[in-house]
Scaffold this active site. Structure first.
Site, mmCIF file in Angstrom:
data_model
loop_
_atom_site.group_PDB
_atom_site.id
_atom_site.type_symbol
_atom_site.label_atom_id
_atom_site.label_comp_id
_atom_site.label_asym_id
_atom_site.label_seq_id
_atom_site.Cartn_x
_atom_site.Cartn_y
_atom_site.Cartn_z
ATOM 1 N N CYS A 1 -3.413 2.947 -5.520
ATOM 2 C CA CYS A 1 -2.726 3.832 -4.577
ATOM 3 C C CYS A 1 -1.306 4.169 -5.020
ATOM 4 O O CYS A 1 -0.811 5.270 -4.760
ATOM 5 C CB CYS A 1 -2.728 3.225 -3.176
ATOM 6 S SG CYS A 1 -1.936 1.602 -3.061
ATOM 7 N N HIS B 1 0.871 -1.176 0.000
ATOM 8 C CA HIS B 1 0.000 0.000 0.000
ATOM 9 C C HIS B 1 0.906 1.222 0.000
ATOM 10 O O HIS B 1 1.984 1.199 0.596
ATOM 11 C CB HIS B 1 -0.909 0.007 1.238
ATOM 12 C CG HIS B 1 -1.877 1.146 1.257
ATOM 13 N ND1 HIS B 1 -2.823 1.326 0.269
ATOM 14 C CD2 HIS B 1 -2.035 2.176 2.118
ATOM 15 C CE1 HIS B 1 -3.523 2.418 0.543
ATOM 16 N NE2 HIS B 1 -3.067 2.952 1.658
ATOM 17 N N HIS C 1 -3.600 9.208 1.322
ATOM 18 C CA HIS C 1 -3.604 7.961 0.560
ATOM 19 C C HIS C 1 -4.992 7.683 0.024
ATOM 20 O O HIS C 1 -5.970 8.305 0.422
ATOM 21 C CB HIS C 1 -3.105 6.799 1.435
ATOM 22 C CG HIS C 1 -4.031 6.449 2.560
ATOM 23 N ND1 HIS C 1 -4.642 5.227 2.657
ATOM 24 C CD2 HIS C 1 -4.445 7.152 3.635
ATOM 25 C CE1 HIS C 1 -5.397 5.190 3.748
ATOM 26 N NE2 HIS C 1 -5.287 6.350 4.359
#
Length: 162
Positions: free
Chosen positions: A113, A23, A35
């Site tokens: 992301c 991530h 994010h």
């Protein structure tokens, strides 16, 4: 006792090591990151958040890095600084914070992301995870085709000997 992780600098890319994927977030200062989080994402959820990869929308969130990482390890990884000139840190932070609260398109292969943070830091949307996964699938496919071809050739050879 482990040494404390040094505080990132504003504009740094943060790579968070989830159990099955990475991530990505962008550090904006004072312990916070911005994010992409699909609506079902729970900060620090680790593997449970993998299901969020199936969502088609995400919310841009500003949260504490400590909360987003949860129990997962993380580090600063400005991995494309050698290829692309990063934007000035204040510009990166300004761009990231301007998006907080917005719902955006989310696609695992083109708008994830990692694409998001690279676009903020470098102005270039890219995801090495996607590229690497596509290459791995391609290589596996070529390998399976080669094994199939070898099997056919061995089978023919065996039939000819009979």
């Amino acid at each position: 006792m482990r040494a404390p992780i040094p505080e990132p600098n504003p504009g740094d890319l943060i790579e968070i090591f989830r159990p099955l994927y990475r991530h990505w977030a962008i550090y904006v200062g004072d312990g916070f990151v911005v994010h992409l989080a699909p609506p079902s994402e729970i900060a620090g959820a680790g593997a449970a958040s993998l299901m969020s990869a199936l969502a088609d929308k995400a919310i841009v969130k500003k949260e504490l890095l400590y909360d987003v990482a949860g129990r997962d390890k993380y580090h600063v990884h400005n991995k494309h600084d050698d290829k692309y000139a990063p934007l000035p840190p204040n510009k990166i932070v300004q761009r990231a914070e301007a998006l907080v609260g917005q719902e955006v398109l989310y696609k695992l292969t083109s708008d994830n992301c990692e694409h998001f943070v690279n676009e903020l830091r470098y102005g270039v949307s890219r995801s090495d995870q996607v590229r690497d996964a596509v290459m791995a699938v391609g290589i596996a496919g070529v390998g399976m085709a080669a094994l199939g071809l070898i099997g056919v050739m061995l089978s023919r050879n065996k039939q000819q000997k009979q």
